[in-house]
Design a protein around this motif. Sequence first.
Motif, PDB file in Angstrom:
ATOM      1  N   CYS A 205      22.378  57.942  23.087  1.00 38.46           N
ATOM      2  CA  CYS A 205      20.990  58.378  22.983  1.00 38.46           C
ATOM      3  C   CYS A 205      20.602  59.237  24.185  1.00 38.46           C
ATOM      4  O   CYS A 205      20.818  58.858  25.336  1.00 38.46           O
ATOM      5  N   VAL A 206      20.018  60.403  23.915  1.00 35.45           N
ATOM      6  CA  VAL A 206      19.596  61.318  24.973  1.00 35.45           C
ATOM      7  C   VAL A 206      18.528  60.673  25.847  1.00 35.45           C
ATOM      8  O   VAL A 206      18.553  60.792  27.075  1.00 35.45           O
ATOM      9  N   ALA A 207      17.584  59.959  25.240  1.00 35.62           N
ATOM     10  CA  ALA A 207      16.524  59.299  26.012  1.00 35.62           C
ATOM     11  C   ALA A 207      17.115  58.263  26.963  1.00 35.62           C
ATOM     12  O   ALA A 207      16.660  58.114  28.100  1.00 35.62           O
TER      13      ALA A 207
ATOM     14  N   GLY B 148      12.053  64.344  13.585  1.00 38.90           N
ATOM     15  CA  GLY B 148      11.942  63.197  12.687  1.00 38.90           C
ATOM     16  C   GLY B 148      12.964  62.105  12.941  1.00 38.90           C
ATOM     17  O   GLY B 148      12.914  61.050  12.329  1.00 38.90           O
ATOM     18  N   THR B 149      13.912  62.341  13.850  1.00 39.25           N
ATOM     19  CA  THR B 149      14.928  61.346  14.163  1.00 39.25           C
ATOM     20  C   THR B 149      14.448  60.494  15.332  1.00 39.25           C
ATOM     21  O   THR B 149      14.120  61.023  16.389  1.00 39.25           O
ATOM     22  N   PRO B 150      14.391  59.167  15.151  1.00 35.83           N
ATOM     23  CA  PRO B 150      13.946  58.320  16.259  1.00 35.83           C
ATOM     24  C   PRO B 150      15.032  58.207  17.333  1.00 35.83           C
ATOM     25  O   PRO B 150      16.223  58.324  17.040  1.00 35.83           O
ATOM     26  N   TYR B 151      14.579  58.036  18.565  1.00 35.04           N
ATOM     27  CA  TYR B 151      15.531  57.793  19.640  1.00 35.04           C
ATOM     28  C   TYR B 151      15.995  56.350  19.556  1.00 35.04           C
ATOM     29  O   TYR B 151      15.196  55.444  19.327  1.00 35.04           O
TER      30      TYR B 151
END
Length: 123
Positions: A23-25, A13-16
């Motif tokens: 940020c991992v992305a 539910g956590t947006p990137y």
Amino acid sequence: MTEGAQRRTAAPGTPYEVFHTGCVAREVVDHVTSRWGVWVLIALRHQDLRFHELRGSIEGVSEKMLSQTLRALVRDGLVWREVEPTTPPRVTYGLTPFGQEVGEPLTELFDRITRRLSADGAE
């Protein structure tokens, strides 16, 4: 033994937040678009390769940089690594389904550029 597919994710539910440095992305995008990451994904698009075959197919990459790039791409779940227990160990790399998915637009971009340059050169 196959290694890889250890992709990290955000909490459900956590947006990137790709514009944030933590940020991992964003980290994965940085690895994919790094100087050698793009070429590794393109080189592996049609076949699995051993380390020295991969190095030979990417002109200009040092063993150190290829090792670092492969380590990051394996950690991100884009590339798998298989070690056969021989002497010396035989290490093969290939794209995971995630790596194939991410590599498709890079391959398309590469193909478009080379087609355009070929067409321009023919004039």
